[in-house]
Write a protein that holds these residues in place. Sequence first.
Motif, PDB file in Angstrom:
ATOM      1  N   ASN A   1     -10.038  11.615  -2.024  1.00  0.00           N
ATOM      2  CA  ASN A   1      -9.616  11.672  -0.623  1.00  0.00           C
ATOM      3  C   ASN A   1      -9.827  10.356   0.295  1.00  0.00           C
ATOM      4  N   ASP A   2     -10.685   9.673  -0.256  1.00  0.00           N
ATOM      5  CA  ASP A   2     -11.127   8.382   0.694  1.00  0.00           C
ATOM      6  C   ASP A   2     -10.218   7.029   0.324  1.00  0.00           C
ATOM      7  N   PRO A   3      -9.398   6.572   1.267  1.00  0.00           N
ATOM      8  CA  PRO A   3      -8.737   5.436   1.111  1.00  0.00           C
ATOM      9  C   PRO A   3      -9.446   4.337   1.441  1.00  0.00           C
TER      10      PRO A   3
ATOM     11  N   ALA B   1      -1.098   6.700   7.661  1.00  0.00           N
ATOM     12  CA  ALA B   1      -1.140   5.542   6.838  1.00  0.00           C
ATOM     13  C   ALA B   1      -1.107   3.913   7.682  1.00  0.00           C
TER      14      ALA B   1
ATOM     15  N   VAL C   1       0.956  -1.218   0.018  1.00  0.00           N
ATOM     16  CA  VAL C   1      -0.037   0.136   0.108  1.00  0.00           C
ATOM     17  C   VAL C   1       0.926   1.119  -0.069  1.00  0.00           C
TER      18      VAL C   1
ATOM     19  N   LEU D   1      -8.829   0.139   0.230  1.00  0.00           N
ATOM     20  CA  LEU D   1      -8.200  -0.848   1.427  1.00  0.00           C
ATOM     21  C   LEU D   1      -9.012  -1.919   1.630  1.00  0.00           C
TER      22      LEU D   1
ATOM     23  N   ILE E   1      -3.396   4.708  -2.095  1.00  0.00           N
ATOM     24  CA  ILE E   1      -4.404   5.150  -1.370  1.00  0.00           C
ATOM     25  C   ILE E   1      -4.180   6.848  -1.331  1.00  0.00           C
ATOM     26  N   PRO E   2      -5.010   7.556  -1.054  1.00  0.00           N
ATOM     27  CA  PRO E   2      -4.639   8.777  -0.579  1.00  0.00           C
ATOM     28  C   PRO E   2      -4.939   9.075   1.043  1.00  0.00           C
ATOM     29  N   LEU E   3      -4.354  10.149   1.435  1.00  0.00           N
ATOM     30  CA  LEU E   3      -4.571  10.378   2.912  1.00  0.00           C
ATOM     31  C   LEU E   3      -5.375  11.644   3.336  1.00  0.00           C
TER      32      LEU E   3
ATOM     33  N   ALA F   1      -3.736  10.950  -5.913  1.00  0.00           N
ATOM     34  CA  ALA F   1      -4.787  10.240  -6.167  1.00  0.00           C
ATOM     35  C   ALA F   1      -6.013  11.190  -6.429  1.00  0.00           C
TER      36      ALA F   1
ATOM     37  N   CYS G   1       1.248   5.542  -0.287  1.00  0.00           N
ATOM     38  CA  CYS G   1       0.496   6.816  -0.081  1.00  0.00           C
ATOM     39  C   CYS G   1       0.643   7.581  -1.413  1.00  0.00           C
TER      40      CYS G   1
ATOM     41  N   THR H   1      -1.187  -1.171  -4.305  1.00  0.00           N
ATOM     42  CA  THR H   1      -2.239  -0.398  -4.280  1.00  0.00           C
ATOM     43  C   THR H   1      -2.067   1.242  -3.565  1.00  0.00           C
TER      44      THR H   1
END
Length: 249
Positions: free
Chosen positions: A176-178, A233, A167, A182, A217-219, A173, A169, A215
Amino acid sequence: MRANYKLQRLFMPHDLGPGAAFEADRAQSHYLAHVLRMGEGAELLVFNGRDGEWRARVAAVSKKGVRLAVEHAERPQPPAPDLVYAFAPLKVGRLDYMVQKAVEMGAGVLQPVVTQHTQVTRPPLEKMQANMIEAAEQCGVLSIPLLRPPVKLDLLLAGWEKDRRLVFCNESAGTNDPLAALRAVTEAKIGVLVGPEGGFSDEERRLLTAQPFVTAIPLGPRILRADTAAVAALALVQATLGDWRDQAG
């Protein structure tokens, strides 16, 4: 079983078991005798990352140092955490914080990664090891994470376990929703990758997103410093894929 926070905890490299006795090293002897002012008979907890946690007693205090006698087990040694935390090293101070928080958040392996914008390409591994031990002492952790030597990002990806989801960061992205990303992860083995202050380069992001085991993901909607991003994260991954979820269930 939760840690006993009423007693001082110290990491000792010695084998631990009933009847074991040994001298604390010079720094620990000074800390016990002159900072904590422990005398003969004082109790503390000791662990070595292998044999669980044991209650020990100060057997003798002398000019040579402090001798400890192990009495009985307090907590058994749990399995080492399987979470791999890969990160671009930061400057001293913020790197100390990041390493300590990674231990607290349940990382089992710490892997420094050299990226195009990495600030520190030769991190102080000895100091990082000391920070990991200090964090474990303070937070009741029994397993000291494995600290690997730095590796370049392309070599990290080339040697990555294909059954371990990585995963990373991604500040670029489009959401805004990780959580959606996940929740789609099915692998039991997980790694987390946090980039440097300047973020990943466009070339590095293309390289990462091209890997079938990665994968992104945003934070959230705000720009986070790298050390803050590490905590965010790790918390997200532990809550959705890791041992926070397992304990809750």
